[in-house]
Write a protein that holds these residues in place. Structure first.
Motif, mmCIF file in Angstrom:
data_model
loop_
_atom_site.group_PDB
_atom_site.id
_atom_site.type_symbol
_atom_site.label_atom_id
_atom_site.label_comp_id
_atom_site.label_asym_id
_atom_site.label_seq_id
_atom_site.Cartn_x
_atom_site.Cartn_y
_atom_site.Cartn_z
ATOM 1 N N ALA A 373 0.829 -1.205 0.000
ATOM 2 C CA ALA A 373 0.000 0.000 0.000
ATOM 3 C C ALA A 373 0.864 1.255 0.000
ATOM 4 N N GLY A 374 1.998 1.203 0.729
ATOM 5 C CA GLY A 374 2.901 2.352 0.743
ATOM 6 C C GLY A 374 3.534 2.604 -0.608
ATOM 7 N N VAL A 375 3.996 1.542 -1.261
ATOM 8 C CA VAL A 375 4.582 1.672 -2.595
ATOM 9 C C VAL A 375 3.544 2.202 -3.576
ATOM 10 N N THR A 376 2.360 1.642 -3.524
ATOM 11 C CA THR A 376 1.294 2.061 -4.444
ATOM 12 C C THR A 376 0.921 3.527 -4.220
ATOM 13 N N ALA A 377 0.802 3.927 -2.968
ATOM 14 C CA ALA A 377 0.442 5.318 -2.657
ATOM 15 C C ALA A 377 1.489 6.281 -3.203
ATOM 16 N N SER A 378 2.769 5.918 -3.083
ATOM 17 C CA SER A 378 3.833 6.781 -3.586
ATOM 18 C C SER A 378 3.781 6.892 -5.110
ATOM 19 N N ILE A 379 3.624 5.753 -5.784
ATOM 20 C CA ILE A 379 3.564 5.760 -7.251
ATOM 21 C C ILE A 379 2.377 6.591 -7.731
ATOM 22 N N GLU A 380 1.240 6.416 -7.077
ATOM 23 C CA GLU A 380 0.049 7.168 -7.481
ATOM 24 C C GLU A 380 0.201 8.657 -7.182
ATOM 25 N N TYR A 381 0.827 9.001 -6.066
ATOM 26 C CA TYR A 381 1.048 10.419 -5.759
ATOM 27 C C TYR A 381 1.876 11.077 -6.846
ATOM 28 N N TRP A 382 2.860 10.359 -7.367
ATOM 29 C CA TRP A 382 3.750 10.922 -8.386
ATOM 30 C C TRP A 382 3.185 10.796 -9.798
ATOM 31 N N GLY A 383 1.940 10.403 -9.927
ATOM 32 C CA GLY A 383 1.303 10.399 -11.236
ATOM 33 C C GLY A 383 1.196 9.043 -11.891
ATOM 34 N N GLY A 384 1.626 7.985 -11.219
ATOM 35 C CA GLY A 384 1.528 6.640 -11.775
ATOM 36 C C GLY A 384 0.173 6.010 -11.501
ATOM 37 N N THR A 385 0.042 4.742 -11.878
ATOM 38 C CA THR A 385 -1.230 4.038 -11.742
ATOM 39 C C THR A 385 -1.093 2.831 -10.823
ATOM 40 N N ALA A 386 -2.245 2.346 -10.370
ATOM 41 C CA ALA A 386 -2.245 1.139 -9.546
ATOM 42 C C ALA A 386 -1.687 -0.051 -10.330
ATOM 43 N N GLY A 387 -1.944 -0.096 -11.648
ATOM 44 C CA GLY A 387 -1.403 -1.168 -12.478
ATOM 45 C C GLY A 387 0.107 -1.132 -12.528
ATOM 46 N N GLU A 388 0.672 0.061 -12.657
ATOM 47 C CA GLU A 388 2.132 0.189 -12.642
ATOM 48 C C GLU A 388 2.700 -0.272 -11.305
ATOM 49 N N ALA A 389 2.009 0.052 -10.227
ATOM 50 C CA ALA A 389 2.470 -0.369 -8.903
ATOM 51 C C ALA A 389 2.449 -1.889 -8.774
ATOM 52 N N THR A 390 1.395 -2.526 -9.300
ATOM 53 C CA THR A 390 1.291 -3.982 -9.234
ATOM 54 C C THR A 390 2.430 -4.653 -9.999
ATOM 55 N N THR A 391 2.715 -4.141 -11.187
ATOM 56 C CA THR A 391 3.821 -4.683 -11.990
ATOM 57 C C THR A 391 5.148 -4.485 -11.283
ATOM 58 N N TYR A 392 5.334 -3.330 -10.728
ATOM 59 C CA TYR A 392 6.574 -2.998 -10.017
ATOM 60 C C TYR A 392 6.776 -3.919 -8.818
ATOM 61 N N LEU A 393 5.716 -4.122 -8.040
ATOM 62 C CA LEU A 393 5.810 -4.949 -6.828
ATOM 63 C C LEU A 393 6.011 -6.420 -7.143
ATOM 64 N N ALA A 394 5.658 -6.839 -8.353
ATOM 65 C CA ALA A 394 5.803 -8.248 -8.726
ATOM 66 C C ALA A 394 7.249 -8.641 -8.968
ATOM 67 N N GLN A 395 8.129 -7.666 -9.105
ATOM 68 C CA GLN A 395 9.549 -7.966 -9.333
ATOM 69 C C GLN A 395 10.182 -8.512 -8.052
#
Length: 485
Positions: A373-395
């Motif tokens: 949730a913290g990673v996703t919140a940061s990505i979304e704050y900076w203009g990214g999407t929940a999908g980008e966060a999911t892909t990023y966290l899968a690494q």
């Protein structure tokens, strides 16, 4: 002749009648002797946010210390030269003199300022405003005590005592927690507060309650390695009362697009026409290695026009004099006049909850869930999407690792605190991740505290010496009480 004397007499009488008290002539209506409480409160908010947001090398060099940015022509501050510009003095002065003093003045004036339409005391609103000013004062003390260690506290601001003693940092911290609980208990969401004089929440008492409990969460996690039992109690109490739940709760100071109330980074870099900073290789390399979707929100691509996103960003090595045109630069959105300042945000709250859950505290949810949730919140704050966060966290390099949770949380919190060097520094000192190496030609080890101001050494010498001895020496390498490992 008699007519002339008569006319002069009339003029004198009329002039005297118009101004029975000649002392009124000495009053400048454009500079009132007494300012309203809200003026002190608003100015304190602005100065506090400016101090934490500024990129001015005379005041805030934490982006350099944590290796988010690197200097170009003049690398001295990235090499930890604090004394050349008296940076440690300037931070001390800004927080004590320009923030806490204004907040205290606001608290004194609020009872006389805040009235009902009939002129009676508006006790509910007065209580809320005093509590909010108190919460912001505690927030400011947090930075002072975690930056310097033992500091003047109980004897500070006593005009009759120009040589205040220094209090023990841990004792101060525990008192701040007690004060914070009292202030939270005074908030009443059925009553009003500062309204438009409050730039952060527009007087919303519910939001200030969430802010205060989120600050309490931060203060609890800060001492977790020093006093696990107290940290657990503080954190569980804060979470039960209600902390930030989304980016909509973020404590945002909204700057304006025109001077004088612009983002200080715009003042430092755009208005002044300076090319002082580029990306640091430490952060760039981490972002590239993890395919981080925030990289294009943080920095520009290199000017050579390469299209491959894996090689189109580069950073200068910490401490090394660097050419501005050769490296990735700060994204223009961040240097815009109206780019907001952040005092506390949802992403950091989720990282604190992840750490608390990992330590076994009762905060609801799992450490992995809060981390995501913290990673996703940061990505979304900076203009990214929940999908980008999911892909990023899968690494595998990003996925939460409970076997080395300090590395997982530490690196992601360091990234999420981009453009908030002060808070990145606090996180790095506690968790020791990322494992930063000293800058080239460093004058010392990476600072883990600021030395006391020169003025304190000269004017308040006996108390300065006692404080320095009590913490183990007035050095940048001296670890403070909460920084155990």
């Amino acid at each position: 002749m008699k007519k002339l004397i008569y006319l002069l007499t009339v003029v004198v009488v009329v002039a005297t009648a118009c101004s029975k008290d000649l002392s009124d002539l000495n009053v400048d209506p454009k500079q009132p002797a007494i300012s309203p409480s809200y003026a002190f409160f608003t100015n304190a908010q602005r100065t506090l946010t400016n101090t934490l947001t500024s990129s001015n090398v005379n005041l805030n060099i934490f982006r350099l210390i944590v290796q988010h940015w690197q200097e170009t022509q003049y690398p001295e501050e990235s090499q930890y030269d604090l004394g050349g510009r008296e940076i440690n003095d300037n931070v001390w002065d800004a927080l004590y003199r320009d923030v806490i003093r204004d907040l205290r003045e606001a608290k004194v004036l609020i009872p006389g300022d805040v009235k009902t339409s009939t002129g009676a005391d508006d006790l509910g609103r007065q209580q809320n405003e005093i509590a909010i000013a108190e919460i912001l004062e505690i927030y400011t003390w947090y930075y002072l005590v975690t930056t310097y260690g033992n500091i003047p506290y109980t004897e500070a601001f006593n005009i009759d005592d120009p040589f205040p003693a220094y209090d023990d940092a841990k004792t101060i911290y525990n008192d701040l927690l007690t004060r914070l609980d009292a202030a939270i208990g005074q908030l009443d969401n059925a009553e009003g507060s500062f309204e438009t004089a409050d730039i952060v929440y527009n007087g919303d008492v519910d939001q200030w309650s969430k802010f205060a409990n989120s600050l309490k969460l931060r203060m609890g996690i800060t001492i977790a390695d020093d006093d696990d039992a107290k940290a657990k109690s503080v954190i569980e109490s804060a979470v039960a009362a209600g902390v930030f739940e989304s980016n909509a709760d973020n404590a945002v100071f909204a700057y304006l697009g025109a001077p004088p109330n612009t983002n200080p980074i715009w003042v430092d870099l755009v208005q002044s026409g300076r090319d002082d900073f580029v990306a640091a290789s430490t952060l760039i390399n981490e972002l590239l290695a993890k395919n981080d979707p925030r990289i294009d929100n943080f920095f520009t691509e290199d000017q050579d026009g390469r299209d491959d996103p894996l090689v189109s960003y580069s950073g200068a090595d910490p401490g090394v004099q660097s050419a501005y045109v050769q490296y990735s630069q700060v994204k223009p959105t961040i240097t815009a006049a109206a780019f907001p300042g952040l005092l506390l945000d949802y992403a950091e709250v989720e990282f604190y909850l992840a750490e608390a859950a990992q330590r076994g505290y009762t905060v609801g949810g799992t450490a992995a869930d809060h981390y995501a949730a913290g990673v996703t919140a940061s990505i979304e704050y900076w203009g990214g999407t929940a999908g980008e966060a999911t892909t990023y966290l899968a690494q595998p390099s990003v996925a939460y690792n409970p076997a080395n949770w300090k590395e997982s949380i530490g690196i992601q919190q360091w990234i999420s605190h981009y453009n908030r060097g002060y808070d990145a520094w606090n996180s790095w000192r506690r968790l020791d991740y990322p494992q930063l190496e000293e800058a080239a030609d460093a004058l010392s080890g990476i600072p883990v505290r600021y030395p006391y101001p020169v003025n304190e050494q000269l004017v308040n010498r006996p108390n300065f010496e006692a404080a320095a001895a009590a913490i183990g020496g007035d050095f940048v390498e001296t670890k403070l009480w909460f920084d155990k490992f």
